[in-house]
Structure formats: structure tokens, C-alpha cells
Design an enzyme around this catalytic site. Sequence first.
Site, mmCIF file in Angstrom:
data_model
loop_
_atom_site.group_PDB
_atom_site.id
_atom_site.type_symbol
_atom_site.label_atom_id
_atom_site.label_comp_id
_atom_site.label_asym_id
_atom_site.label_seq_id
_atom_site.Cartn_x
_atom_site.Cartn_y
_atom_site.Cartn_z
ATOM 1 C CG ASP A 20 -2.124 0.915 1.018
ATOM 2 O OD1 ASP A 20 -2.474 1.213 -0.138
ATOM 3 O OD2 ASP A 20 -2.693 1.361 2.029
ATOM 4 C CG HIS A 37 -0.527 2.136 -9.304
ATOM 5 N ND1 HIS A 37 -0.678 1.778 -7.980
ATOM 6 C CD2 HIS A 37 -1.640 2.844 -9.626
ATOM 7 C CE1 HIS A 37 -1.834 2.249 -7.540
ATOM 8 N NE2 HIS A 37 -2.434 2.918 -8.508
ATOM 9 C CG LEU A 131 9.480 -16.659 -3.865
ATOM 10 C CD1 LEU A 131 9.443 -16.756 -2.347
ATOM 11 C CD2 LEU A 131 9.774 -15.209 -4.284
#
Length: 247
Positions: A20, A37, A131
Site C-alpha cells: 500500500d 504504481h 520461491l
Amino acid sequence: MNASENTNRKVPRHVAIIMDGNGRWAQARGLDRSEGHVEGVNTVRRITEAASEAGVDFLTLYAFSTENWNRPKEEVDALMHLIGIAIERETPDLIKNNVRLTMIGDVERMPIEALERLRGCIAKTSHCTGLNLNLALSYSARWEIADAARRIAIDAAAGKIDPSVVDEATVEKYLSTSSIPDPDLLIRTGGDMRVSNFLLWQIAYAELYMTPVFWPDFTKADFMEALTQFGNRERRFGLTGEQVRGS
Ligand code: IPE
Ligand code: IPE
Ligand code: MG
């Protein structure tokens, strides 16, 4: 998987992040929110690397919530476009770094261009064994739990499961995270102290780490600090400290 399967590992097996603060980061610089963004994508790359290096097995990133569809159309369009571009661009590096991409959420709502690129990347990284980068897209926990309840009801009505034996394990099997362990650590950047409809079932015993740092500014060192704090906590899962320490 069940919370009781977790142990007091020093490195969290699964880290979930509410990324955020992109909009505020941009606005503080007099930029358009979408610039935040764009910068946020760089942080995703950085933190994916950091998680791999630290030995984290699963990294779930909250990239777009069900509620985010209600933002101004220009911002939603810009975000969807950015997700498609970023996935296409990052796929070779994900393969090189042995990162497997998966996604959770009501992704059918996404524009087909972005969705096809995501599915392409998922297919191209499906052999990777390092991962697991899990993107939450068009995701909300209430959507996920309601969706699970609906599918349980359908299977019960079809005679595939016995309604009288529906338990926590059954519900978990129908969640989108059924194949991955619950998050051990939940990080939220951007300073707010809330979970905003993210993994509500799965974070039952997650350690919480909130930082005021906006996502575009979040560094590998910030991530490692969260891991260090996690390592210093005693997770008790409802037991006493003595029980957990085996003394
Ligand atoms: C998080 O940043 C990214 C998404 C929700 C897509 P925000 O866009 O929510 O940034 P702030 O919270 O307005 O600063
Ligand atoms: C949570 O951030 C969703 C994502 C990070 C994708 P929001 O910015 O949507 O959350 P609220 O509105 O501040 O609770
Ligand atoms: Mg926000």
C-alpha cells in the site's frame, strides 16, 4: 494448511504483503497516482529477490482487491495495463531466478490481455522450484470464503461430500490457498493499521508487521527488518510460553 503445522521458524515460510501507499507516494511528488504504481512494480521485483535470497518459500502479494474495481476507471485501466506489461517483461527473470508464479482471486473479471499474459507466465514458470510468487488479483477474502461455501454446498448437494463432516480442513481445501501454508508474517506498507479484506481465514495466527514506508520506497533492508522482528517473536498458537518452549 493448518496453523498448528507452523513452528517457531526464524525465517517465515510464507510472507504475505499488502503493498500500500503507491498513490500517496506519487501525490507527494506531484505525480499522477499511476506513476506510483509504475514505481511499485520495481519494489515488487526487489522484494521478490529479497524473499528468494532470505529463503522464504511463498510470497503472496496483494496487487488488486475486489474493492479496487470501484476506483476511477482511468486508474483501474492503467493498473491492468501495467500488470500485463510488467508480467510480460519480468517473465524471463522469473524463470532465471527459478520463481514460480501463481495467482488467486476472481481473475475472470480482469481484461483478457492482462489475464492471458498472467496465464502465460504461470505456464512458463510452472517448472520452477524456488520461491512461489503468488499474486492476489481481483481478490478479497470475503469473496474467497463465500466462493468456497458455494462450492462446498454444490458438492454436498451432488453427494460428493457429507455435509455433516464439513470442518476446518474441508473449508481450507476449498480456499484458493489450499496448496500453500498459511502466512507466517503479514506485512502492510503505507502506514494504515488494517487488513483490508486480505486472507482473513489464513492470517488467523500470522504475525503482523505494519510500516509507514510507502510501497515504492520499501527496500530490501526494510523487508529484512520485518523478517528480523518476526524472528524475535514467540508464536504461541494459543498455548502457554512454557509449552511452546518445551520447558
Ligand atoms: C496500493 O497503493 C496499490 C493498490 C491498491 C492497487 P494505493 O493505490 O492504494 O496507494 P494509496 O494507499 O492511495 O497511497
Ligand atoms: C489494499 O489497499 C489493497 C491492495 C494493496 C491491493 P487499499 O488501498 O485498497 O486499502 P484501503 O482502501 O486503504 O483499506
Ligand atoms: Mg491504498
